[in-house]
Design an enzyme around this catalytic site. Structure first.
Site, short mmCIF file in Angstrom:
data_model
loop_
_atom_site.label_atom_id
_atom_site.label_comp_id
_atom_site.label_asym_id
_atom_site.label_seq_id
_atom_site.Cartn_x
_atom_site.Cartn_y
_atom_site.Cartn_z
N SER A 267 0.84 -1.19 0.00
CA SER A 267 0.00 0.00 0.00
C SER A 267 0.88 1.25 0.00
CB SER A 267 -0.90 0.02 1.23
OG SER A 267 -0.11 0.30 2.38
N LYS A 268 0.22 2.38 -0.22
CA LYS A 268 0.93 3.65 -0.21
C LYS A 268 1.58 3.89 1.14
CE LYS A 268 -0.14 8.55 -0.77
NZ LYS A 268 1.12 8.96 -0.17
N ARG A 269 0.91 3.41 2.20
CA ARG A 269 1.46 3.59 3.55
C ARG A 269 2.82 2.93 3.71
NH1 ARG A 269 -1.69 1.99 7.84
NH2 ARG A 269 -3.80 2.76 7.54
N GLY A 271 5.01 2.60 1.45
CA GLY A 271 5.96 3.50 0.79
C GLY A 271 6.32 4.67 1.70
N ASP A 272 5.30 5.25 2.34
CA ASP A 272 5.56 6.39 3.23
C ASP A 272 6.43 5.96 4.41
OD1 ASP A 272 4.01 7.84 1.54
OD2 ASP A 272 2.20 7.74 2.76
#
Ligand code: GLU
Length: 526
Positions: A267-269, A271-272
């Site tokens: 998920s994008k999370r 990546g963050d």
């Protein structure tokens, strides 16, 4: 070896994103696999926009997706912005076509009108546990199977909103023949009578538009993410309902991309949290203005991204990892893709980028380093940038551990941006010297000021200031006098215990700047 996959018909595949935001990196991999498969078989790759969900449409998404593939070097043969004789390729421009096919199913009794309002459906959901609109419930609902014909006609005439639902016969094992997963069987009893069309926006839903278009565009293989596997039995039934079973595309559902630890979907999370992008390009959300980082803007080379993604879910069966697009096209095997999810190993992504970085000449890399320097307010020529790259690209950098930001980790220089903290002294003279610094304490001694002055005096006399000329002039003197000036000299030019060969650095700085820095350090450190 792969001819059995394509024996029956020319290869035509499609990438069919919905323009609902920036393209996720998993979608990029899906398109890449379609591209490799098409090129390998001399087939076509179609770019289709599936924009039938008007609620989720995001302006700019289509252009973003096209730009991402241009950057990656993944080309299309047909489709939105590419032309072709099977268009239009944007689904919102194909309403007339879908209306015809919806009609056909209704006329043949394979689909029906449903007039249930959202409130009625909600009431039913509360009343019936695990309510599903299917063979067990459809006769209790307000639809053309339960209402008299005249009433159905009147409702439509009066402009009452309706949907069209697909009539699914229960109790049948539906087989999906998947190139990667084999024979996937699902019993039709678990499927609901899917909505195929909504009068409110005069548009079909994804399922109908997708099948009709794949048929009309003569798609031979549907290669897409695993998240679409649950829809596949419904799609098989739709092909059959239309009588298109003989030209039904072959399916291949690709493995999911998993979180770096393998526990769940990427998920994008993630990546963050770990500091890597999950989108190909930087994306600015038009509604919120929020920025999501992208591979391109983070300094990845497109070839590295392609190579990295190609190996997430497939491998050539050898130890070879560095494969050019041409090699990928010839070696890729759709049937050898893994069924299991592929862990998103972003550290491996860094490794790929470094490998491709080192394969470029210093000149080729210069513009991206110039851009990094410009952000620091430094204008360097291409020649200067290339020279610094040449001296520093094989060094190691420290970076904060994303798991524990207080700790530092080390890695090889993998991006043009990694060079800046290593290279600031090429462009900025040290302003202060930290007397507590271990390297300075140890290496700036009683004799340093005298030696540096003597060295500066000598350097000042040199007509030729190239690294070789300096070496020829200085080495014999150092030897004769039994000096060890290197670390003190480093303190003068760099300000700390880092950097390349001193002659190379001095040559880059030039005589004047070198001597100036040395005299300044002598003054400051005494
Ligand atoms: N529009 C779907 C998507 O956004 C396409 C799925 C498919 O390839 O059938 O991925």
């Amino acid at each position: 070896m792969t001819t059995d996959l394509t024996a029956k018909r020319p290869v035509r595949v499609r990438f069919a994103p919905s323009p609902t935001g920036p393209l996720h990196i998993g979608g990029v991999r899906t398109c890449l696999y379609n591209y490799l498969f098409a090129r390998q078989h001399g087939g076509q790759l179609i770019f289709r926009i599936e924009d039938t969900d008007t609620q989720r449409f995001v302006p700019g998404a289509e252009e973003y997706i096209l730009e991402a593939f241009r950057w990656l070097g993944i080309g299309f043969d047909e489709g939105v912005s590419f032309g072709g004789d099977k268009g239009p390729y944007r689904q919102s421009e194909r309403r007339d076509i879908y209306r015809r096919y919806v009609r056909q199913l209704i006329d043949e009794g394979k689909a029906y009108y449903a007039f249930d309002t959202p409130e009625e459906l909600n009431r039913k959901r509360e009343e019936v546990p695990n309510f599903q609109y299917d063979a067990s419930t459809r006769m209790q609902m307000r639809n053309s199977l339960t209402l008299p014909r005249e009433e159905v006609e009147r409702l439509i005439q009066d402009g009452t909103q309706y949907t069209v639902r697909f009539l699914i016969e229960p109790g049948e094992d539906v087989h999906v023949d998947d190139i990667i997963r084999g024979d996937v069987v699902i019993n039709s009893s678990i499927l609901d009578d899917k909505v195929l069309y909504k009068s409110a926006d005069d548009l079909p839903t994804y399922h109908l538009a997708n099948i009709v278009d794949d048929h009309l565009m003569e798609v031979s293989h549907v290669i897409r993410g695993e998240e679409w596997l649950p829809s596949a039995p419904l799609h098989v039934l739709l092909y059959r309902a239309f009588g298109w079973q003989d030209t039904m595309p072959r399916f291949a559902h690709l493995p999911l991309l998993l979180k770096p630890d393998g526990k769940g979907k990427l998920s994008k999370r993630d990546g963050d949290k770990f500091g890597f992008p999950v989108f190909p390009l930087l994306w600015r959300d038009p509604a919120t203005g929020n920025i999501s980082r992208g591979y391109r803007e983070d300094g990845y080379l497109p070839q590295a991204v392609v190579n990295f993604l190609a190996l997430l879910g497939w491998n050539p069966g050898t130890d070879e990892e560095l494969l050019s697009m041409e090699e990928l096209i010839s070696q890729f095997r759709l049937e050898k893709c893994s069924k299991n999810g592929a862990k998103f190993d972003f550290v491996k992504g860094w490794w790929f980028n470094r490998e491709y970085l080192l394969r470029q000449t210093d000149r080729e890399l210069a513009p991206s380093f110039q851009a990094v320097l410009r952000e620091q307010g430094i204008e360097a020529t291409e020649e200067q940038a290339a020279e610094v790259i040449g001296l520093m690209k094989t060094k190691v950098i420290e970076y904060p551990d994303p798991q524990n930001p207080a700790a530092m980790k080390k890695r090889n220089v993998s991006f043009a941006g990694d060079l800046w903290p290593l290279c600031d002294f090429f462009f900025r003279a040290p302003q202060t010297f930290d007397r507590e610094d271990k390297f300075i304490r140890k290496n700036w001694t009683e004799t340093s000021a005298r030696e540096m002055t003597a060295l500066a005096d000598r350097l000042e006399q040199l007509a030729d200031f190239s690294a070789e000329a300096q070496k020829q002039a200085i080495d014999p003197w150092v030897k004769a006098e039994a000096l060890k000036p290197w670390n003190a000299w480093r303190i003068c030019l760099v300000g700390k215990g880092q950097g390349p060969d001193m002659y190379a650095l001095a040559a880059f700085l030039g005589r004047e700047e070198t001597v100036r820095r040395m005299r300044f350090a002598v003054e400051m450190l005494g």
